[in-house]
Design a protein around this motif. Sequence first.
Motif, PDB file in Angstrom:
ATOM      1  N   UNK A  13     -71.557  64.188  24.865  1.00  0.00           N
ATOM      2  CA  UNK A  13     -71.152  64.396  23.485  1.00  0.00           C
ATOM      3  C   UNK A  13     -70.193  65.581  23.428  1.00  0.00           C
ATOM      4  N   UNK A  14     -69.118  65.400  22.699  1.00  0.00           N
ATOM      5  CA  UNK A  14     -68.123  66.450  22.526  1.00  0.00           C
ATOM      6  C   UNK A  14     -68.674  67.526  21.592  1.00  0.00           C
ATOM      7  N   UNK A  15     -68.371  68.792  21.898  1.00  0.00           N
ATOM      8  CA  UNK A  15     -68.826  69.919  21.074  1.00  0.00           C
ATOM      9  C   UNK A  15     -67.611  70.606  20.462  1.00  0.00           C
ATOM     10  N   UNK A  16     -67.580  70.610  19.112  1.00  0.00           N
ATOM     11  CA  UNK A  16     -66.421  71.140  18.394  1.00  0.00           C
ATOM     12  C   UNK A  16     -66.860  72.206  17.401  1.00  0.00           C
ATOM     13  N   UNK A  18     -66.434  64.073   8.372  1.00  0.00           N
ATOM     14  CA  UNK A  18     -66.121  64.293   9.783  1.00  0.00           C
ATOM     15  C   UNK A  18     -67.170  63.678  10.716  1.00  0.00           C
ATOM     16  N   UNK A  19     -68.454  63.770  10.350  1.00  0.00           N
ATOM     17  CA  UNK A  19     -69.491  63.195  11.222  1.00  0.00           C
ATOM     18  C   UNK A  19     -69.422  61.672  11.235  1.00  0.00           C
ATOM     19  N   UNK A  55     -70.595  66.747  18.214  1.00  0.00           N
ATOM     20  CA  UNK A  55     -71.546  67.689  17.631  1.00  0.00           C
ATOM     21  C   UNK A  55     -70.732  68.853  17.082  1.00  0.00           C
ATOM     22  N   UNK A  56     -70.940  69.170  15.797  1.00  0.00           N
ATOM     23  CA  UNK A  56     -70.133  70.180  15.127  1.00  0.00           C
ATOM     24  C   UNK A  56     -70.878  71.497  14.969  1.00  0.00           C
ATOM     25  N   UNK A  57     -70.134  72.573  15.168  1.00  0.00           N
ATOM     26  CA  UNK A  57     -70.613  73.945  14.991  1.00  0.00           C
ATOM     27  C   UNK A  57     -69.714  74.594  13.948  1.00  0.00           C
ATOM     28  N   UNK A  58     -70.296  75.021  12.843  1.00  0.00           N
ATOM     29  CA  UNK A  58     -69.494  75.585  11.758  1.00  0.00           C
ATOM     30  C   UNK A  58     -69.554  77.107  11.844  1.00  0.00           C
ATOM     31  N   UNK A  59     -68.407  77.723  12.081  1.00  0.00           N
ATOM     32  CA  UNK A  59     -68.308  79.156  12.331  1.00  0.00           C
ATOM     33  C   UNK A  59     -68.082  79.901  11.015  1.00  0.00           C
TER      34      UNK A  59
END
Length: 188
Positions: A1-4, A92-93, A100-104
């Motif tokens: 899974x890509x991590x963004x 986006x999902x 898999x999204x990480x919101x900064x």
Amino acid sequence: MKKVGIIGGTFDPPHISHLLIANDVRQKLALDEIWFMPNHIPPHKQNKSITPTPIRVEMIKAAVATNRCFRVETIELQREGPSYTYDTMLLLTKKYPETRFYFIIGADMVEFLPKWHNIEKLLELVTFVGVKRPGYSFSSPFPVLEVETPEMDISSTLIRKRVRDGWTSQYLVPDKVKEIIEEKRLYE
């Protein structure tokens, strides 16, 4: 899974602190990419950006051009009204189901997570990453990954004020962003 990782904001203008935070978070969490996502109308700010959206996008593209792991995501600019993170992340999902999204967010936003629109549902879509900032506590009833980066007291507001007062933006923004600011006579 890509991590963004996603870093949102008005980016008016994007500056070296944005880039440093994005790069440090990407490296520390082993993310594949960081997407810079300019917002249309941030719900937590009273006024709209003073710079037209196409120019803000041009500046962000210039700022991230030298890092192959950075890109610009303009999904929020394609919608009218306030840019709620929940609505954006829902889109986006669905569009990128294998990501898999990480919101900064900065520590200033960590404190306000309880007030975010649909926060409980949003937590099902993203992992929040909080970046420490001077003068802010780092407490939240919600799970937030904490990432420490060098503290830089640089903001877009500071840069706009300095340019308005006749100072240069050199060393605060990437050179290509500085060129755009000067060429288009922004913030004067």
